[in-house]
Design a protein around this motif. Structure first.
Motif, PDB file in Angstrom:
ATOM      1  N   ILE A 110      69.864  35.377  56.048  1.00  0.00           N
ATOM      2  CA  ILE A 110      69.516  36.394  57.045  1.00  0.00           C
ATOM      3  C   ILE A 110      69.876  37.778  56.529  1.00  0.00           C
ATOM      4  N   ILE A 122      62.587  38.844  62.498  1.00  0.00           N
ATOM      5  CA  ILE A 122      63.284  37.564  62.392  1.00  0.00           C
ATOM      6  C   ILE A 122      63.648  37.013  63.762  1.00  0.00           C
ATOM      7  N   THR A 123      63.302  35.743  63.996  1.00  0.00           N
ATOM      8  CA  THR A 123      63.685  35.040  65.211  1.00  0.00           C
ATOM      9  C   THR A 123      64.435  33.771  64.828  1.00  0.00           C
ATOM     10  N   TYR A 153      74.440  37.231  64.970  1.00  0.00           N
ATOM     11  CA  TYR A 153      73.330  38.034  64.427  1.00  0.00           C
ATOM     12  C   TYR A 153      72.729  38.894  65.536  1.00  0.00           C
ATOM     13  N   THR A 172      67.612  40.971  65.077  1.00  0.00           N
ATOM     14  CA  THR A 172      67.193  39.572  65.152  1.00  0.00           C
ATOM     15  C   THR A 172      67.082  39.147  66.608  1.00  0.00           C
TER      16      THR A 172
END
Length: 310
Positions: free
Chosen positions: A23, A34-35, A48, A52
Protein backbone atom coordinates in the motif's frame (compact mmCIF):
# COMPACT_ATOMS: atom_id res chain seq x y z
CA UNK A 1 -9.02 -7.63 -21.82
CA UNK A 2 -7.65 -5.30 -19.12
CA UNK A 3 -5.54 -3.48 -21.69
CA UNK A 4 -5.99 0.08 -20.43
CA UNK A 5 -4.00 1.76 -17.68
CA UNK A 6 -4.79 0.67 -14.16
CA UNK A 7 -6.13 3.37 -11.86
CA UNK A 8 -8.65 1.71 -9.52
CA UNK A 9 -7.16 -1.04 -7.36
CA UNK A 10 -8.87 -3.33 -4.86
CA UNK A 11 -6.63 -4.94 -2.24
CA UNK A 12 -7.92 -8.03 -0.46
CA UNK A 13 -6.30 -8.86 2.86
CA UNK A 14 -4.54 -5.57 3.67
CA UNK A 15 -4.08 -6.33 7.37
CA UNK A 16 -1.41 -8.96 6.84
CA UNK A 17 2.38 -8.83 6.47
CA UNK A 18 2.44 -7.52 2.89
CA UNK A 19 -0.27 -4.89 3.29
CA UNK A 20 1.92 -2.02 4.59
CA UNK A 21 4.76 -2.16 2.02
CA UNK A 22 2.47 -2.72 -0.95
CA UNK A 23 0.00 0.00 0.00
CA UNK A 24 2.92 2.35 0.74
CA UNK A 25 4.33 1.93 -2.75
CA UNK A 26 0.93 2.20 -4.44
CA UNK A 27 0.27 5.46 -2.60
CA UNK A 28 3.80 6.64 -3.42
CA UNK A 29 3.05 6.16 -7.12
CA UNK A 30 0.30 8.78 -6.68
CA UNK A 31 -1.83 7.42 -9.53
CA UNK A 32 -3.95 4.71 -7.92
CA UNK A 33 -7.38 4.93 -6.31
CA UNK A 34 -7.12 2.26 -3.60
CA UNK A 35 -9.94 0.37 -1.87
CA UNK A 36 -9.27 -2.22 0.81
CA UNK A 37 -11.47 -5.32 0.99
CA UNK A 38 -11.23 -6.83 4.45
CA UNK A 39 -12.96 -8.83 7.16
CA UNK A 40 -11.89 -6.15 9.65
CA UNK A 41 -12.69 -2.75 8.08
CA UNK A 42 -12.23 -0.89 11.38
CA UNK A 43 -8.65 -2.09 11.72
CA UNK A 44 -7.88 -1.35 8.08
CA UNK A 45 -9.39 2.13 8.24
CA UNK A 46 -7.33 2.93 11.32
CA UNK A 47 -4.13 1.61 9.76
CA UNK A 48 -4.68 3.14 6.33
CA UNK A 49 -6.51 6.47 6.56
CA UNK A 50 -7.70 8.53 3.59
CA UNK A 51 -7.13 8.57 0.68
CA UNK A 52 -7.58 4.79 0.90
CA UNK A 53 -11.14 3.54 1.19
CA UNK A 54 -12.27 0.45 3.10
CA UNK A 55 -15.07 -2.05 2.50
CA UNK A 56 -16.20 -5.05 4.56
CA UNK A 57 -15.77 -8.25 2.55
CA UNK A 58 -17.03 -11.79 3.08
CA UNK A 59 -14.32 -14.02 1.60
CA UNK A 60 -16.61 -17.04 1.94
CA UNK A 61 -19.16 -15.56 -0.48
CA UNK A 62 -18.45 -15.25 -4.20
CA UNK A 63 -21.69 -13.22 -4.71
CA UNK A 64 -20.62 -10.73 -2.02
CA UNK A 65 -17.16 -10.35 -3.50
CA UNK A 66 -18.56 -10.06 -7.02
CA UNK A 67 -20.91 -7.28 -5.92
CA UNK A 68 -18.05 -5.37 -4.28
CA UNK A 69 -15.74 -5.69 -7.29
CA UNK A 70 -18.46 -4.78 -9.79
CA UNK A 71 -19.68 -1.78 -7.77
CA UNK A 72 -16.15 -0.46 -7.42
CA UNK A 73 -15.49 -0.65 -11.17
CA UNK A 74 -11.94 -1.78 -10.39
CA UNK A 75 -9.21 -2.31 -12.94
CA UNK A 76 -7.09 -4.57 -10.74
CA UNK A 77 -7.30 -6.86 -7.74
CA UNK A 78 -4.31 -7.51 -5.48
CA UNK A 79 -4.77 -10.61 -3.29
CA UNK A 80 -2.76 -10.62 -0.07
CA UNK A 81 -4.66 -13.45 1.62
CA UNK A 82 -2.43 -16.01 3.36
CA UNK A 83 -1.72 -18.91 1.00
CA UNK A 84 -3.18 -21.36 3.54
CA UNK A 85 -6.62 -19.82 2.93
CA UNK A 86 -7.23 -21.55 -0.38
CA UNK A 87 -11.02 -21.10 -0.54
CA UNK A 88 -10.82 -17.37 0.20
CA UNK A 89 -8.32 -16.94 -2.64
CA UNK A 90 -10.26 -18.99 -5.18
CA UNK A 91 -13.46 -17.16 -4.24
CA UNK A 92 -11.77 -13.83 -4.94
CA UNK A 93 -10.51 -15.15 -8.28
CA UNK A 94 -14.00 -16.40 -9.19
CA UNK A 95 -15.47 -13.02 -8.30
CA UNK A 96 -12.89 -11.25 -10.48
CA UNK A 97 -13.74 -13.62 -13.33
CA UNK A 98 -17.47 -13.00 -12.87
CA UNK A 99 -16.93 -9.25 -13.19
CA UNK A 100 -14.47 -9.66 -16.06
CA UNK A 101 -11.68 -7.37 -17.24
CA UNK A 102 -9.69 -7.32 -13.99
CA UNK A 103 -5.93 -7.69 -13.81
CA UNK A 104 -5.04 -9.82 -10.78
CA UNK A 105 -1.90 -9.94 -8.67
CA UNK A 106 -2.50 -13.33 -6.98
CA UNK A 107 -1.03 -14.35 -3.65
CA UNK A 108 1.94 -16.07 -5.31
CA UNK A 109 4.56 -14.32 -3.21
CA UNK A 110 7.31 -16.43 -1.73
CA UNK A 111 8.87 -19.48 -3.32
CA UNK A 112 8.06 -20.56 -6.86
CA UNK A 113 6.16 -23.77 -7.48
CA UNK A 114 7.01 -24.06 -11.17
CA UNK A 115 9.78 -26.63 -10.81
CA UNK A 116 8.43 -30.22 -11.17
CA UNK A 117 10.44 -31.41 -8.16
CA UNK A 118 8.70 -28.87 -5.96
CA UNK A 119 5.28 -30.05 -7.11
CA UNK A 120 6.19 -33.68 -6.43
CA UNK A 121 7.51 -32.88 -2.97
CA UNK A 122 4.35 -31.07 -1.92
CA UNK A 123 6.24 -28.40 -0.01
CA UNK A 124 3.80 -25.76 -1.16
CA UNK A 125 0.69 -27.89 -1.03
CA UNK A 126 -1.72 -24.95 -0.65
CA UNK A 127 -0.16 -22.85 -3.40
CA UNK A 128 -0.66 -25.21 -6.32
CA UNK A 129 -4.51 -25.32 -6.43
CA UNK A 130 -4.71 -21.53 -6.37
CA UNK A 131 -2.12 -21.28 -9.13
CA UNK A 132 -4.01 -23.79 -11.25
CA UNK A 133 -7.20 -21.83 -10.66
CA UNK A 134 -5.96 -18.44 -11.85
CA UNK A 135 -4.14 -20.01 -14.80
CA UNK A 136 -7.38 -21.66 -15.93
CA UNK A 137 -9.34 -18.41 -15.60
CA UNK A 138 -6.68 -16.58 -17.60
CA UNK A 139 -6.73 -19.24 -20.32
CA UNK A 140 -10.49 -18.75 -20.54
CA UNK A 141 -9.91 -15.02 -21.01
CA UNK A 142 -11.82 -14.06 -17.87
CA UNK A 143 -8.92 -12.39 -16.05
CA UNK A 144 -5.32 -11.45 -16.66
CA UNK A 145 -2.59 -11.81 -14.06
CA UNK A 146 0.96 -11.03 -13.02
CA UNK A 147 2.23 -13.58 -10.50
CA UNK A 148 5.20 -12.36 -8.44
CA UNK A 149 7.55 -14.88 -6.84
CA UNK A 150 9.79 -13.26 -4.25
CA UNK A 151 11.63 -16.03 -2.44
CA UNK A 152 11.91 -15.87 1.34
CA UNK A 153 10.62 -12.64 2.94
CA UNK A 154 14.08 -11.56 4.12
CA UNK A 155 13.52 -9.01 6.87
CA UNK A 156 10.24 -10.61 8.01
CA UNK A 157 11.97 -13.98 8.40
CA UNK A 158 14.88 -12.50 10.36
CA UNK A 159 12.45 -10.81 12.74
CA UNK A 160 9.74 -13.44 13.08
CA UNK A 161 11.08 -16.84 12.13
CA UNK A 162 14.79 -16.67 12.73
CA UNK A 163 15.51 -17.56 9.11
CA UNK A 164 17.71 -17.93 7.20
CA UNK A 165 19.80 -17.26 10.34
CA UNK A 166 18.61 -16.76 13.88
CA UNK A 167 19.09 -13.26 15.28
CA UNK A 168 16.50 -13.88 18.00
CA UNK A 169 18.90 -15.40 20.52
CA UNK A 170 18.65 -19.11 19.73
CA UNK A 171 20.69 -21.38 17.45
CA UNK A 172 20.43 -21.30 13.66
CA UNK A 173 19.17 -24.50 12.05
CA UNK A 174 22.00 -24.91 9.55
CA UNK A 175 20.56 -26.85 6.65
CA UNK A 176 22.94 -28.98 4.56
CA UNK A 177 26.01 -27.20 5.98
CA UNK A 178 24.59 -23.74 5.25
CA UNK A 179 26.19 -23.41 1.83
CA UNK A 180 23.02 -23.46 -0.29
CA UNK A 181 22.09 -20.10 -1.82
CA UNK A 182 18.59 -18.62 -1.62
CA UNK A 183 16.72 -15.83 -3.35
CA UNK A 184 15.34 -13.44 -0.72
CA UNK A 185 13.27 -10.25 -0.87
CA UNK A 186 12.67 -7.54 1.69
CA UNK A 187 9.08 -6.50 2.25
CA UNK A 188 9.87 -3.13 0.70
CA UNK A 189 11.15 -4.84 -2.45
CA UNK A 190 7.88 -6.76 -2.72
CA UNK A 191 5.94 -3.49 -2.44
CA UNK A 192 8.08 -1.98 -5.20
CA UNK A 193 7.51 -4.95 -7.48
CA UNK A 194 3.72 -4.89 -7.09
CA UNK A 195 3.54 -1.16 -7.79
CA UNK A 196 5.65 -1.51 -10.94
CA UNK A 197 3.66 -4.55 -12.11
CA UNK A 198 0.44 -2.52 -11.94
CA UNK A 199 1.86 0.74 -13.23
CA UNK A 200 3.78 -0.68 -16.20
CA UNK A 201 2.16 -4.03 -16.98
CA UNK A 202 1.62 -3.29 -20.68
CA UNK A 203 4.85 -1.38 -21.25
CA UNK A 204 7.00 -4.12 -19.72
CA UNK A 205 5.00 -7.06 -21.07
CA UNK A 206 3.93 -8.32 -17.65
CA UNK A 207 0.46 -9.58 -18.58
CA UNK A 208 -0.12 -13.30 -17.90
CA UNK A 209 3.42 -13.76 -16.72
CA UNK A 210 5.31 -15.09 -13.71
CA UNK A 211 7.92 -12.67 -12.37
CA UNK A 212 10.93 -13.58 -10.26
CA UNK A 213 11.96 -10.74 -7.99
CA UNK A 214 14.64 -10.68 -5.30
CA UNK A 215 16.58 -8.32 -3.08
CA UNK A 216 19.62 -10.58 -2.86
CA UNK A 217 20.99 -14.09 -3.19
CA UNK A 218 22.44 -15.30 0.12
CA UNK A 219 23.51 -18.42 1.97
CA UNK A 220 23.24 -19.18 5.67
CA UNK A 221 27.02 -19.46 5.94
CA UNK A 222 27.47 -16.06 4.31
CA UNK A 223 24.97 -14.38 6.62
CA UNK A 224 26.47 -15.99 9.71
CA UNK A 225 29.90 -14.70 8.68
CA UNK A 226 28.48 -11.19 8.33
CA UNK A 227 26.72 -11.43 11.71
CA UNK A 228 29.87 -12.58 13.48
CA UNK A 229 31.81 -9.77 11.87
CA UNK A 230 29.23 -7.19 12.92
CA UNK A 231 28.71 -8.51 16.45
CA UNK A 232 31.92 -10.35 17.50
CA UNK A 233 30.85 -10.27 21.14
CA UNK A 234 27.85 -12.50 20.42
CA UNK A 235 27.83 -16.27 19.99
CA UNK A 236 25.86 -17.44 16.96
CA UNK A 237 25.25 -21.11 17.64
CA UNK A 238 24.20 -23.55 14.93
CA UNK A 239 22.54 -26.96 14.81
CA UNK A 240 23.28 -28.98 11.68
CA UNK A 241 20.32 -30.47 9.83
CA UNK A 242 20.55 -32.91 6.94
CA UNK A 243 17.40 -32.18 4.93
CA UNK A 244 17.43 -35.64 3.35
CA UNK A 245 16.91 -37.15 6.82
CA UNK A 246 13.78 -35.08 7.55
CA UNK A 247 12.16 -35.47 4.13
CA UNK A 248 10.98 -39.08 4.51
CA UNK A 249 9.17 -38.68 7.85
CA UNK A 250 7.53 -35.47 6.61
CA UNK A 251 6.29 -37.15 3.43
CA UNK A 252 4.88 -40.05 5.46
CA UNK A 253 2.91 -37.58 7.57
CA UNK A 254 1.75 -35.77 4.44
CA UNK A 255 0.44 -39.04 3.01
CA UNK A 256 -1.55 -39.52 6.22
CA UNK A 257 -3.14 -36.14 5.69
CA UNK A 258 -0.99 -34.24 8.18
CA UNK A 259 -0.20 -30.81 6.77
CA UNK A 260 0.70 -28.85 9.91
CA UNK A 261 3.58 -26.42 10.44
CA UNK A 262 6.08 -29.15 11.38
CA UNK A 263 5.48 -31.02 8.12
CA UNK A 264 5.56 -27.85 6.06
CA UNK A 265 8.80 -26.64 7.66
CA UNK A 266 10.53 -29.92 6.95
CA UNK A 267 9.36 -30.04 3.33
CA UNK A 268 10.22 -26.40 2.74
CA UNK A 269 13.71 -26.97 4.15
CA UNK A 270 14.20 -29.88 1.78
CA UNK A 271 12.70 -27.90 -1.11
CA UNK A 272 14.75 -24.77 -0.54
CA UNK A 273 18.05 -26.16 0.69
CA UNK A 274 18.34 -29.85 -0.17
CA UNK A 275 16.98 -29.49 -3.69
CA UNK A 276 18.29 -25.96 -4.13
CA UNK A 277 14.90 -24.66 -5.29
CA UNK A 278 14.98 -21.62 -3.04
CA UNK A 279 17.29 -20.04 -5.62
CA UNK A 280 15.52 -18.67 -8.67
CA UNK A 281 16.81 -19.87 -12.02
CA UNK A 282 16.34 -16.33 -13.29
CA UNK A 283 15.74 -12.87 -11.88
CA UNK A 284 13.44 -10.30 -13.48
CA UNK A 285 14.89 -7.42 -11.47
CA UNK A 286 16.43 -5.84 -14.57
CA UNK A 287 13.10 -5.82 -16.40
CA UNK A 288 11.52 -3.95 -13.49
CA UNK A 289 14.50 -1.61 -13.04
CA UNK A 290 15.37 -3.06 -9.62
CA UNK A 291 18.86 -3.74 -8.25
CA UNK A 292 20.13 -6.44 -5.91
CA UNK A 293 21.39 -5.37 -2.51
CA UNK A 294 25.12 -4.81 -2.14
CA UNK A 295 27.15 -6.63 0.48
CA UNK A 296 27.19 -3.48 2.60
CA UNK A 297 23.41 -3.13 2.34
CA UNK A 298 22.94 -6.72 3.48
CA UNK A 299 25.26 -6.11 6.42
CA UNK A 300 23.35 -2.91 7.21
CA UNK A 301 20.08 -4.84 7.31
CA UNK A 302 21.50 -7.47 9.65
CA UNK A 303 23.20 -4.92 11.87
CA UNK A 304 19.91 -3.10 12.39
CA UNK A 305 18.56 -5.99 14.46
CA UNK A 306 21.38 -6.46 16.93
CA UNK A 307 20.27 -3.68 19.24
CA UNK A 308 16.86 -5.37 19.55
CA UNK A 309 18.09 -8.87 20.32
CA UNK A 310 18.58 -10.12 23.86
Amino acid sequence: MASSAITKVAIAGPNGTLGPPIIHHLLKAACFDITLLTRDPAKAAETYPAPTKTLAADYSSVPNLTTLLRAGAFDALVILINRDQVTAQTNLLDAAAAVGGLHVIPSSFGTSYEHPKGRQLGALINKLPVEQHFLRLAEEGRITYTAINTGLFFDWALEKAGLPINLLGGPTMLFDEGKVRLSVSTLDRIGEAVAIALLRKEELGLVNRFLYVQSAVVSQAQLLAYARQLAPEREFKTVGVDTASIEGPALEKLERGETGPEVQRALMARFSFGLGLGLFERSDNEILGLKDMTEEEIKGLLGGYFGEVA
